[in-house]
Design an enzyme around this catalytic site. Sequence first.
Site, short mmCIF file in Angstrom:
data_model
loop_
_atom_site.label_atom_id
_atom_site.label_comp_id
_atom_site.label_asym_id
_atom_site.label_seq_id
_atom_site.Cartn_x
_atom_site.Cartn_y
_atom_site.Cartn_z
N ASP A 279 -22.99 18.43 20.59
CA ASP A 279 -24.24 19.00 20.10
C ASP A 279 -24.45 20.44 20.54
OD1 ASP A 279 -24.88 16.56 18.90
OD2 ASP A 279 -25.85 15.81 20.70
N VAL A 280 -23.94 20.82 21.71
CA VAL A 280 -24.21 22.16 22.24
C VAL A 280 -23.44 23.25 21.51
CG1 VAL A 280 -24.80 21.28 24.52
CG2 VAL A 280 -22.44 21.93 24.03
#
Length: 481
Positions: free
Chosen positions: A403-404
Amino acid sequence: MISVLPELVIVLADLAAAFLLLFGLKRMSSPVTAPSGIAYAGIGMVVAVIASFLYALSVAPEAKPHLLMNAGLAVAALAVGGGLAWRSGSKAPLTAMPQMVALLNGAGGGAAAAIAAMVLLGGVSAPAALVVTLAGALIGSISLSGSIIAWGKLDGLIKRPMRFPGQQIANGLAFILTLLSGGYIAFIVLSGAAPILAMPTLIAVFFGLALIFGVLMTLPIGGADMPVVISVYNAFTGLAVGLEGYSLQNPALMIAGMVVGAAGLMLTLLMAKAMNRSISNILFTNFGVTKTHKQSKIEGELKPTGAGDAAIFMRYAAEVIIVPGYGLAAARGQQKLYEFVKLLQAAGVVVKFAIHPVAGRMPGQMDVLLAEAGVPYDLIFQLEDINPEFETADVALVIGANDVVNPAARTDKSSPIWGMPILDADKAKQVYVIKRGEGKGYAGIVNALFYKDNCNMVYGDAQVVLTQMIEAVRGLSKTAA
């Protein structure tokens, strides 16, 4: 004189302990001085614990017959607790640190709640002290039960968030009942009115409701929010300890608790900013409630490649930026990663590490992971410092992160991570992603980065893949020789 001297020594010891805790915390702000900071803070705790035994010299006459037994119980508790902590701390792998932090944090909250219970059962009549004790009991109990649930989620015992219709109403009702029970205890104590139940029973009901609320508060929270949950309960524990320090008039507990509470609050603010969440949203409105999002259609296809091909490409690059994630920690591949980095550096490649504030399952986990492998601190950069460099980097190597580095946070307003600051790995000329499979991240969405034209997937366990990359680069040197 014999009663004044112990009190003077206790005060001086508490002040010394508070100074050591503050000094240790200051040194923990830098990775270079963090180990000594932890040692100083530990010495401060030892001083405070030893000083607490001096209270035995000034106890009331009626308590003296129980002095020897109570001192023995305290020593036994220290021996058992210290032994368990030493054993678990020395054997737990780095990937289990978030779970351990959650458990120890819960233990701190439980200790504060236990102190409050003893004060309440012993009788407290001063209004300010009563309110502070009840507040510490409430916060400490919530931190205890909530941290245990967080541990279960991090350890995989609780597989998914537990949600049901009307959950926020149920949570609100549990909190109101807890406050009402605490308010009723305060009313009975201050007014002298006859209680409907025996005071020990009322106190047990109050603590039971507080513990239940902590469970209800944490159960619906998803894995993506765990870094914020850990920092919130860290702040709760510190605040509870500080409040109970006030009840006991113990300066070391007050100072240490307020410092831990303030640090936890600052960490919560930083984590919320990193996840594009407001504190009010996290604590009071939609805490643990996830809205349903329809992910936009992703164009492109996944393009697998071999570990050796990726390694050779990086060997002839000018600059490589590495983005570590929890997958690297789970595979215990940090040592192999740094070995690979040193091979690249020996070939003249500039290598840097990019750290996202919420990478992993605990704030700072990636920094600790790299430090454990011996990565120099001057190679490690935080999001705001490294992001401008991705556009000029030849390669971004993403290891176990999801996600990052998902560009949907910038481009897809329907995405649940819309607006979250991310590492701009997709802007590098070439991206390689080491990943076990095609699974989704904590946010439960497909990563658009993986389908971009400049991205290739290297499937496999991070440690195994990095070993293959090392062999490929070394093979080039042997061929050249």
